[in-house]
Enzyme design. Sequence first.
Site, mmCIF file in Angstrom:
data_model
loop_
_atom_site.group_PDB
_atom_site.id
_atom_site.type_symbol
_atom_site.label_atom_id
_atom_site.label_comp_id
_atom_site.label_asym_id
_atom_site.label_seq_id
_atom_site.Cartn_x
_atom_site.Cartn_y
_atom_site.Cartn_z
ATOM 1 N N LYS A 80 0.825 -1.227 0.000
ATOM 2 C CA LYS A 80 0.000 0.000 0.000
ATOM 3 C C LYS A 80 0.851 1.265 0.000
ATOM 4 O O LYS A 80 0.477 2.280 -0.583
ATOM 5 C CB LYS A 80 -0.918 0.032 1.224
ATOM 6 C CG LYS A 80 -1.647 -1.275 1.539
ATOM 7 C CD LYS A 80 -2.661 -1.665 0.497
ATOM 8 C CE LYS A 80 -3.346 -2.959 0.886
ATOM 9 N NZ LYS A 80 -3.711 -3.803 -0.221
ATOM 10 N N HIS A 116 -14.867 -3.273 9.628
ATOM 11 C CA HIS A 116 -14.172 -3.424 8.350
ATOM 12 C C HIS A 116 -14.754 -4.516 7.463
ATOM 13 O O HIS A 116 -14.136 -4.940 6.492
ATOM 14 C CB HIS A 116 -12.667 -3.630 8.558
ATOM 15 C CG HIS A 116 -12.051 -2.533 9.360
ATOM 16 N ND1 HIS A 116 -12.096 -1.216 8.957
ATOM 17 C CD2 HIS A 116 -11.418 -2.525 10.559
ATOM 18 C CE1 HIS A 116 -11.508 -0.467 9.863
ATOM 19 N NE2 HIS A 116 -11.097 -1.226 10.853
ATOM 20 N N GLU A 136 -0.568 8.327 7.711
ATOM 21 C CA GLU A 136 -1.521 9.170 6.975
ATOM 22 C C GLU A 136 -2.253 10.069 7.960
ATOM 23 O O GLU A 136 -2.464 9.681 9.114
ATOM 24 C CB GLU A 136 -2.596 8.301 6.290
ATOM 25 C CG GLU A 136 -2.172 7.658 5.004
ATOM 26 C CD GLU A 136 -3.256 6.770 4.405
ATOM 27 O OE1 GLU A 136 -3.029 6.248 3.312
ATOM 28 O OE2 GLU A 136 -4.331 6.622 5.030
ATOM 29 N N ARG A 144 -8.588 -8.249 -7.295
ATOM 30 C CA ARG A 144 -9.421 -9.459 -7.380
ATOM 31 C C ARG A 144 -10.831 -9.075 -7.795
ATOM 32 O O ARG A 144 -11.198 -7.903 -7.758
ATOM 33 C CB ARG A 144 -9.499 -10.115 -6.004
ATOM 34 C CG ARG A 144 -10.057 -9.127 -4.979
ATOM 35 C CD ARG A 144 -10.368 -9.718 -3.627
ATOM 36 N NE ARG A 144 -11.164 -8.796 -2.834
ATOM 37 C CZ ARG A 144 -10.675 -7.787 -2.123
ATOM 38 N NH1 ARG A 144 -9.377 -7.563 -2.098
ATOM 39 N NH2 ARG A 144 -11.491 -6.987 -1.441
HETATM 40 C C1 MV4 Z 1 -8.418 5.424 6.988
HETATM 41 C C2 MV4 Z 1 -9.487 6.044 7.651
HETATM 42 C C3 MV4 Z 1 -9.323 7.371 7.994
HETATM 43 N N1 MV4 Z 1 -8.178 8.026 7.715
HETATM 44 N N2 MV4 Z 1 -7.295 6.118 6.713
HETATM 45 C C4 MV4 Z 1 -10.198 1.003 7.084
HETATM 46 C C5 MV4 Z 1 -9.729 -0.236 6.380
HETATM 47 C C6 MV4 Z 1 -8.564 0.156 5.537
HETATM 48 N N3 MV4 Z 1 -8.746 -0.317 4.198
HETATM 49 C C7 MV4 Z 1 -8.504 1.641 5.605
HETATM 50 N N4 MV4 Z 1 -9.486 2.095 6.536
HETATM 51 C C8 MV4 Z 1 -9.554 3.394 6.895
HETATM 52 N N5 MV4 Z 1 -8.468 4.153 6.612
HETATM 53 C C9 MV4 Z 1 -7.194 7.393 7.078
HETATM 54 N N6 MV4 Z 1 -6.071 8.055 6.815
HETATM 55 C C10 MV4 Z 1 -10.628 5.308 7.912
HETATM 56 C C11 MV4 Z 1 -10.671 3.968 7.551
HETATM 57 C C12 MV4 Z 1 -11.876 3.281 7.860
HETATM 58 C C13 MV4 Z 1 -12.707 2.791 6.857
HETATM 59 C C14 MV4 Z 1 -12.383 2.944 5.517
HETATM 60 C C15 MV4 Z 1 -13.207 2.465 4.542
HETATM 61 C C16 MV4 Z 1 -14.394 1.847 4.895
HETATM 62 C C17 MV4 Z 1 -14.737 1.679 6.207
HETATM 63 C C18 MV4 Z 1 -13.883 2.156 7.204
HETATM 64 C C19 MV4 Z 1 -14.246 1.988 8.550
HETATM 65 C C20 MV4 Z 1 -13.420 2.454 9.518
HETATM 66 C C21 MV4 Z 1 -12.222 3.081 9.178
#
Ligand code: MV4
Length: 455
Positions: A116, A235, A200, A292
Amino acid sequence: MIEKILIANRGEIAVRIIRTCKEMGIATVAVYSTADRAALHASLADESVCIGGPLSKDSYLNMNAIIQAACNTGCDAIHPGFGFLSENSAFARLVEECGLIFIGPSAKLIDLLGNKSQARKIMKDNGIPVIPGSKETVTSVEHGKQIAAEIGYPVMIKASNGGGGRGMRLIHDEAEFVEQYNNAKAEAKACFGDDDVYLEKYIENPKHIEVQLIGDKHGHVIHLFERDCSFQRRHQKMIEEAPCHILKEEMRQKLFNDALKACQIVGYYSVGTIEFLVDKNDNYYFMEMNTRIQVEHPITEMISGVDIVRLQIQVAMGNKLNIKQEDIKQNGYALECRINAEDMNKDFAPCPGQIAFMHIPGGRGVRIDSAIYNGYKVTPYYDSMILKLITFAPTRLECIKKMRVALSELIIDGIETNAKFHYYVMYSREFIEGRYDTGYCDRFIKELKDNGSIV
Ligand code: MV4
């Protein structure tokens, strides 16, 4: 040409892939664990091979057993589905080394995009917006603290090879930094065998919007519009919709252009998804690319009229994409509710058991992707998702109403499911108005607990 495919997966996605193979005149080989002797995918395929014990590591993650099954049955290709080995570059490489086609991108692309931090850097260097943060991986506590101070707290520390929220920590201020940095690194090491992390800025309650893409091996890429996957619990996505209700047309076009550009930059082929986070001020950021086919692909199929699995197989054979972007018209609205074998009154704990009786809804605009049947035993070994209920209608409100009707017809007796929860959501004001972000599911669960609808 591909004449015979081994499906290295189980459940509804294996069934989904087998159906398209049959339509295309391609022979199918299912693999199954000893816990899945009675599984639907094993009986729908032309042939099936037992590859090991119930635990995933002994069967659906057992690369040698799977490749041996493919060679013994004379397959030309392996479709990995999602989860399991679908984003494992070592598996993709092994498949190709054995003279078989991996139905997905190259091992090189899986490696490139699976990292990532590296993907972030490539996108940023090419002018695609990414969340403000570290340029590359964070190499020390001091280095990390310095970057965090520059971008400003709160910050997120994430595993470079992570995903699904594991190896990810929120850091509110510098006092917390060392502890959370070490936690994230330890979890990353344990989960992914690699403790690289990056930083981040924290985006509070973003929306999660993803663009479906498909590219061929001749440099052509098209998109199949976007999905809103903001309705998630821990998640895990629960409800997805396409298109996103509240996305403004101007931003939608920017997301499509940047998603296509991202694919061109890395020379992507096969199906893939670019995930974006959208904040409250309508800023959008590239987050990661999935290499995928995804669980929620059916909603995109409904609004685009495209069989994504068919295209995926065709481009894996080396065919040029046989459709142009301008030929694909978005039509209508689609919703997907993931029905899981879990008890919403026990904090959504998995709830395996035997299906004593079931009745599935039907009618115009109702699609069910599932591998369960009357008498089927849901085992505790795999994911608890047992059925995807998809509705499709000309407008979003009709689609929601159709989902209410379908949910009210659905009967799955003998085990607990989250169907009732979905039914509640379809009457939630925020959901109906499309005003929900990634924090909404938890808020709604709390609301249901407070009013006694769930315990
Ligand atoms: C984040 C975020 C807020 N700020 N990154 C959750 C799983 C992973 N793929 C990345 N995620 C997140 N990254 C920053 N810089 C909030 C989340 C996040 C989230 C993202 C997408 C869908 C659902 C989520 C639920 C909680 C937190």
